[in-house]
Design an enzyme around this catalytic site. Structure first.
Site, PDB file in Angstrom:
ATOM      1  N   SER A  87      38.232  52.899  44.171  1.00  0.00           N
ATOM      2  CA  SER A  87      39.550  52.878  43.114  1.00  0.00           C
ATOM      3  C   SER A  87      39.558  52.103  42.458  1.00  0.00           C
ATOM      4  CB  SER A  87      41.037  52.190  44.202  1.00  0.00           C
ATOM      5  OG  SER A  87      42.565  52.847  44.013  1.00  0.00           O
ATOM      6  N   ASP A 178      52.079  38.291  38.232  1.00  0.00           N
ATOM      7  CA  ASP A 178      52.391  38.249  37.278  1.00  0.00           C
ATOM      8  C   ASP A 178      51.676  39.320  36.337  1.00  0.00           C
ATOM      9  OD1 ASP A 178      54.677  37.083  37.718  1.00  0.00           O
ATOM     10  OD2 ASP A 178      54.055  35.422  36.807  1.00  0.00           O
ATOM     11  N   HIS A 237      43.194  58.702  50.330  1.00  0.00           N
ATOM     12  CA  HIS A 237      43.013  58.101  49.472  1.00  0.00           C
ATOM     13  C   HIS A 237      42.337  56.692  49.875  1.00  0.00           C
ATOM     14  CE1 HIS A 237      42.175  55.759  45.553  1.00  0.00           C
ATOM     15  NE2 HIS A 237      42.933  54.340  46.404  1.00  0.00           N
TER      16      HIS A 237
END
Length: 257
Positions: A87, A178, A237
């Site tokens: 990924s 963040d 996946h």
């Protein structure tokens, strides 16, 4: 440098090390069982990517930076590896192969293509932020609280592997949420890197996944002219978690070909 977990070869045969690169929200620990089994004849090293696990926190999460991190690790391992990325880690591996291909002998890209996707993962970040960490002392209790935000038990278990329950001052996520949220367009995107990697390359996908589509093959072959394609039946996946033995055996056959 990135944090790494080393799995020394039990009976080394002189093969170059295998470097394993996890995906978004993952860590080297996710790959422990597969890494140990693949370390029968070669050293296997799994990394924590920047802003994940025990690796340094950085102000940017883009593929040139991630590829640079991997290059630094490879140089520390002798300058040549077989590289496996899943990924987000697969995109970082492709970026490195296209820009510093001499560092890689064979490349395995697990269930991702060098294309821009639209599946924004920010809702998962919002769910992790929404978990009440007050007084948490057990993963079972964390799972119960997270259930209100994430219905899939497998997904909850995956996320909670990145929750440090023993941190000084109370539980914390081993993720820089963040920066990952701010740079999500870069993570699901692709920098449009040109060039080509001439080494043997395997695009290994889950048969039930939609991440690598037939229309992606022309783009893949332009960048990776020696690409092969294989699918694991019954896997999506998260093919390495859903079909670990089949995944491991396919990787082993390709690396030893």
């Amino acid at each position: 440098m990135l944090a790494t977990v080393h799995h020394p070869a039990s009976a080394p045969d002189g093969s170059v090390p295998l470097l394993i690169v996890h995906g978004l929200f993952g860590s080297a620990r996710n790959w422990g069982a597969i890494a140990r089994r693949l370390a029968d004849r070669r050293d296997v090293v799994a990394v924590d990517m920047r802003n994940h696990g025990e690796s340094p926190r950085a102000g940017v999460q883009d593929y040139p930076s991630m590829a640079g991190d991997l290059a630094e690790v490879i140089e520390s391992l002798g300058g040549k590896v077989d590289l496996l990325g899943h990924s987000m880690g697969g995109k970082a591996a492709m970026q490195l192969a296209l820009t510093q291909g001499a560092l890689i002998r064979r490349l395995i890209v697990a269930d991702i293509a060098p294309v821009v996707y639209t599946h924004d993962q920010s809702p998962h970040i919002h769910a992790m932020r929404g978990l009440d960490l007050t007084g948490l002392t057990s993963r079972g209790e964390a799972d119960r609280r997270l259930q209100a935000l994430v219905g899939d038990p497998a997904l909850r278990a995956f996320f909670l592997q990145s929750l440090d329950l023993k941190a000084a001052g109370g539980p914390v996520w081993r993720l820089n949420l963040d920066v990952l949220e701010r740079d999500m367009p870069k993570i699901i995107g692709w920098p449009g890197t040109e060039g080509h990697f001439d080494g043997p390359t395997l695009f290994l996908t889950g048969a039930e996944s939609h991440y690598v589509r037939p229309e992606h093959r022309e783009t893949i072959r332009a960048l990776f002219p020696h690409a092969r394609f294989a699918k694991l039946p019954g896997a999506g996946h998260w093919l390495h978690a859903e079909k670990p033995r089949e995944f491991e055996e396919t990787v082993r056959v390709f690396l030893n070909a």
